[in-house]
Design an enzyme around this catalytic site. Structure first.
Site, PDB file in Angstrom:
ATOM      1  N   GLN A 143      -0.327   5.023   0.807  1.00 27.28           N
ATOM      2  CA  GLN A 143      -0.583   5.225   2.233  1.00 27.28           C
ATOM      3  C   GLN A 143       0.730   5.506   2.960  1.00 27.28           C
ATOM      4  OE1 GLN A 143      -3.663   4.923   4.195  1.00 27.28           O
ATOM      5  NE2 GLN A 143      -2.283   5.929   5.619  1.00 27.28           N
ATOM      6  N   HIS A 180       0.870  -1.190   0.000  1.00 25.50           N
ATOM      7  CA  HIS A 180       0.000   0.000   0.000  1.00 25.50           C
ATOM      8  C   HIS A 180       0.909   1.243   0.000  1.00 25.50           C
ATOM      9  CE1 HIS A 180      -3.503   2.332   0.288  1.00 25.50           C
ATOM     10  NE2 HIS A 180      -3.921   2.060   1.500  1.00 25.50           N
TER      11      HIS A 180
HETATM   12  N1  NVA Z   1      -4.472  -4.022   5.605  1.00 26.45           N
HETATM   13  C1  NVA Z   1      -5.705  -3.349   5.276  1.00 26.45           C
HETATM   14  C2  NVA Z   1      -5.444  -1.952   4.863  1.00 26.45           C
HETATM   15  C3  NVA Z   1      -6.674  -1.144   4.549  1.00 26.45           C
HETATM   16  C4  NVA Z   1      -6.376   0.252   4.108  1.00 26.45           C
HETATM   17  C5  NVA Z   1      -6.430  -4.119   4.181  1.00 26.45           C
HETATM   18  O1  NVA Z   1      -5.768  -4.533   3.224  1.00 26.45           O
HETATM   19  O2  NVA Z   1      -7.642  -4.315   4.298  1.00 26.45           O
HETATM   20  N1   CP Z   2      -6.316   3.672   4.348  1.00 24.68           N
HETATM   21  C1   CP Z   2      -7.030   3.403   3.234  1.00 24.68           C
HETATM   22  O1   CP Z   2      -6.496   3.069   2.173  1.00 24.68           O
HETATM   23  O2   CP Z   2      -8.365   3.550   3.405  1.00 24.68           O
HETATM   24  P1   CP Z   2      -9.508   3.079   2.391  1.00 24.68           P
HETATM   25  O3   CP Z   2      -9.513   1.576   2.400  1.00 24.68           O
HETATM   26  O4   CP Z   2     -10.768   3.662   2.951  1.00 24.68           O
HETATM   27  O5   CP Z   2      -9.198   3.606   1.025  1.00 24.68           O
END
Ligand code: NVA
Ligand code: CP
Length: 310
Positions: A138, A135
């Site tokens: 983020q 990610h």
């Molecule tokens: N680890 C989480 C992050 C969400 C922003 C997921 O992948 O659901």
């Molecule tokens: N932190 C993040 O990516 O949030 P969402 O899943 O709401 O996009």
């Protein structure tokens, strides 16, 4: 001289040079200031970006869509369920087609390999909006937030308490690249991916950062400047929820854990928070929490990425 990032994909922080990261952070600072001053800035006038979502999103969708609009361009929300992709059109053909209409694409998928495959056939920049593995937007945004709060990055210690998931992986790359020490504290069986650990240690060796894997949360938070956590059950892993609740029960960021950290330690979470599981209300709503500043900075940081690569 400014680095030319036009046309570049943003798939993993591991692929970014320190120079590129610094340029993204510096651009974010300028764009955030312009936005706060109410100054209109439309470098992407006439440009379009597609946003393909295979998974739910609040922050990523809204911050990219609003960010693109603020830059003078237009963002299209494309639910993966409604694309022909869902009915068997290949990733390669989808990428080839969308490259004829759009100037950039942001993708949130399950399989990281799908994103890598898409990027191979795309002739426009591809931005990773989260995969099961990483990610990066983020974490780049979190690095910006940490720098805003602490003024420096090098030498800080971040303790990540929880699942060795996409967030843990991108944090390992992000801290390694910027000279921050990281301790990943996960229960046995939920440690980060060994290949990501190996690659992030290679990055860390170049900056003097360290990557420590630990299983005791009270040990992990000692001397930490930042305590970071994420959900115990990520999107797509809902079948494991019950088992995970048991495995992670000792890995909650709560008042007792914060007492073991430095007095000025800040608490971060990418959100959404599952209050009462990985983090308690008293911590997420407490004075050390900077979770909503983090969420806001997604907007500014992603605007910087779009302005640089599109
Ligand atoms: N680890 C989480 C992050 C969400 C922003 C997921 O992948 O659901
Ligand atoms: N932190 C993040 O990516 O949030 P969402 O899943 O709401 O996009």
């Amino acid at each position: 001289m400014a680095l030319d990032m036009k046309g570049k994909d943003i798939i993993s922080i591991h692929d970014l040079s320190r120079e590129a990261i610094d340029q993204i952070l510096a651009t974010t600072e300028i764009l955030k200031m312009k936005q706060k001053l109410g100054e209109l800035y439309h470098p992407l006038k006439g440009k379009t970006m597609g946003m393909i979502f295979q998974k739910s999103s609040t922050r990523t969708r809204v911050s990219f869509e609003v960010g693109m609009w603020q830059l003078g361009g237009y963002a299209l929300f494309l639910s993966a369920n409604d694309l022909q992709l869902k009915r068997g059109e290949t990733i390669a053909d989808t990428a080839r087609n969308l490259s004829r209409y759009l100037d950039g694409v942001m993708i949130r998928t399950y399989s990281h390999q799908d994103l890598v495959d898409y990027a191979e056939y795309s002739t426009i920049p591809v931005i990773n909006g989260l995969t099961d593995l990483l990610h990066p937007c983020q974490v780049l945004s979190d690095i910006f937030t940490i720098k805003e709060k602490k003024q420096v990055l090098e030498g800080l210690k971040l303790a990540y308490i929880g699942d060795g998931n996409n967030m843990a992986h991108s944090l390992m790359f992000g801290t390694a690249k910027t000279g921050m020490h990281i301790t990943i504290c996960s229960p046995s069986g939920f440690e980060p991916d060994p290949e990501i650990t190996r690659l992030s240690r290679l990055d860390a060796a170049k900056t003097g950062a360290t990557i420590t894997i630990e299983d005791d949360p009270f040990q992990a938070v000692q001397k930490a400047d930042i305590i970071y956590t994420d959900v115990w059950t990520s999107m797509g892993m809902e079948d494991e929820q019950e088992q995970r609740m048991q495995s992670f029960s000792r890995y909650q960021v709560n008042g007792a854990l914060l007492e073991k950290a430095k007095e000025d330690a800040l608490v971060m979470h990418c959100l959404p928070a599952h209050r009462g599981e990985e983090i308690t209300d008293e911590v997420v709503d407490g004075p050390r929490s900077i979770v909503f500043d983090q969420a806001e900075n997604r907007l500014h940081l992603q605007k910087a990425i779009m302005a640089l690569v599109i």
